[in-house]
Design an enzyme around this catalytic site. Structure first.
Site, PDB file in Angstrom:
ATOM      1  N   SER A 103       1.058  -1.457  -0.351  1.00 46.87           N
ATOM      2  CA  SER A 103      -0.207   0.412   0.423  1.00 46.87           C
ATOM      3  C   SER A 103       0.930   1.602   0.036  1.00 46.87           C
ATOM      4  O   SER A 103       1.526   1.704  -0.782  1.00 46.87           O
ATOM      5  CB  SER A 103      -1.084   0.267   1.512  1.00 46.87           C
ATOM      6  N   HIS A 150      -2.739  -0.865  -3.048  1.00 46.14           N
ATOM      7  CA  HIS A 150      -3.920  -0.188  -3.610  1.00 46.14           C
ATOM      8  C   HIS A 150      -3.353   1.119  -3.787  1.00 46.14           C
ATOM      9  O   HIS A 150      -2.772   1.841  -3.720  1.00 46.14           O
ATOM     10  CB  HIS A 150      -3.762   0.151  -1.456  1.00 46.14           C
ATOM     11  N   ASP A 185      -4.361  -5.361   6.566  1.00 41.12           N
ATOM     12  CA  ASP A 185      -4.709  -6.164   4.982  1.00 41.12           C
ATOM     13  C   ASP A 185      -3.028  -6.674   4.708  1.00 41.12           C
ATOM     14  O   ASP A 185      -1.938  -6.293   4.525  1.00 41.12           O
ATOM     15  CB  ASP A 185      -5.068  -4.834   3.792  1.00 41.12           C
TER      16      ASP A 185
END
Length: 355
Positions: free
Chosen positions: A173, A200, A297
């Protein structure tokens, strides 16, 4: 860091956009200490006010946002969040700014008064908080337009040393795109990996990201569109706005599906979705690599990978722009190896060596 502790500089050549962005941040308790209408005045504002974060427009008269980002990293290192237009050239410029050291990017608010403006505000504020907490020293290598193959520490190995038909899932991310690019550039084609990348990133940017990875890597990299089957030497990047599921496996080939199921961990694509479905479907060597990023995540997913007999590698704190996702993965107790950015490829390759 509390909301009130975050000081921001907003750089945009549009007075309207400066006002929209400043109001969004002010409403969330983030203090806008200065605004600037071009790159040169933006650099000066950062030098003067020493903010925690900068929001940076890209296309501006005089010094543009790319040059300004590079100057900031050279002269007064500060986390930069690029605000990018949703267009092909906007995507390319965004990645150029990240090469200069920008930590992350956000699709520029439309400015239209609509029911979606509140959601845009929430997303922007979350991004600003995330980027404000980034360790810029960990991203300084990106400012040198990574020539990773020249500086790689990856150990040379022969093709016969690798296990057959290995699969790698990469999750990242905030601060991740340049790390993913370096990792892929250092993975030899001889390893014959099947690679899935979950970064992401919003729709409209993942296609351009896949093209950059394809140019940097020996692997054939493309954006997932759904229904693909990939084998050794191929990689897919999860499309923004969709979960990437592994829906089948046979003969060393992965079949993938895109879904618009509800966000997981407040994101879509989610690393957990890809890891958990890979753990269920892949009947062969499986490795997960969790890179820099905010949040948790991937933590549930690495437990699934480990339970299925797979291996897990995580990026270390020192080289992570945001040590959120790797830390949460490490806290599960199933991570096999923790490596700095320039040793991640070696960490992955170690998991697919014949014993």
């Amino acid at each position: 860091m509390s909301n009130n502790g975050i000081a921001a500089v907003v750089v945009d050549d549009s007075q309207f956009m400066r006002t929209v962005i400043s109001d969004m941040l002010d409403d969330a308790g983030i203090t806008v200490v200065a605004t600037a209408s071009n790159g040169e005045s933006g650099v000066e504002a950062v030098r003067t006010h020493e903010p925690d974060v900068v929001t940076m427009d890209l296309k501006m008269p005089g010094m543009d946002g790319i040059e300004a980002t590079g100057r900031i990293m050279d002269e007064c290192p500060t986390p930069v969040l690029v605000l990018s237009a949703h267009a092909d050239d906007g995507a390319e410029l965004t990645f150029e700014a990240m090469d200069e050291g920008a930590v992350d990017f956000f699709k520029k608010p439309s400015g239209e008064v609509s029911v979606g403006i509140k959601q845009q505000q929430d997303e922007l504020v979350e991004k600003v908080r995330s980027v404000a907490g980034a360790d810029v020293s960990a991203t300084e290598a990106a400012a040198e337009r990574t020539t990773s193959t020249a500086t790689s520490t990856t150990t040379s190995r022969s093709a016969s040393e690798y296990v057959d038909k290995p699969t790698l899932v990469i999750g990242s991310s905030t601060g991740g795109p340049t790390v993913v690019e370096q990792l892929l550039s250092e993975l030899p084609l001889d390893a014959d990996l099947r690679i899935l990348v979950v970064q992401h990133m919003p729709d409209g940017f993942t296609g351009r990201f896949a093209k950059r990875l394809d140019g940097a890597s020996e692997y054939s990299v493309s954006e997932a569109t759904g229904g693909e089957r990939i084998g050794g030497g191929e990689a897919l990047v999860a499309q923004g706005g969709y979960h990437l599921e592994v829906s089948g496996y046979g003969g060393g080939r992965l079949r993938v599906t895109l879904t618009e199921d509800e966000p997981v961990n407040n994101v879509r694509p989610a690393v957990d979705v890809t890891l958990q479905t890979a753990a269920e479907q892949v009947d062969g060597p499986l490795t997960a690599a969790i890179l820099t990023g905010m949040g948790a995540d991937g933590a549930d997913g690495v437990e699934s990978v480990s339970a299925a007999g797979g291996s897990v590698v995580a990026q270390d704190e020192e080289t992570s722009a945001v040590f959120g996702m790797p830390q949460r993965a490490i806290e599960t107790g199933v991570v096999d190896d923790v490596r700095p950015r320039n040793e991640l490829a070696d960490g992955v390759l170690d998991t697919i060596m014949r014993e």
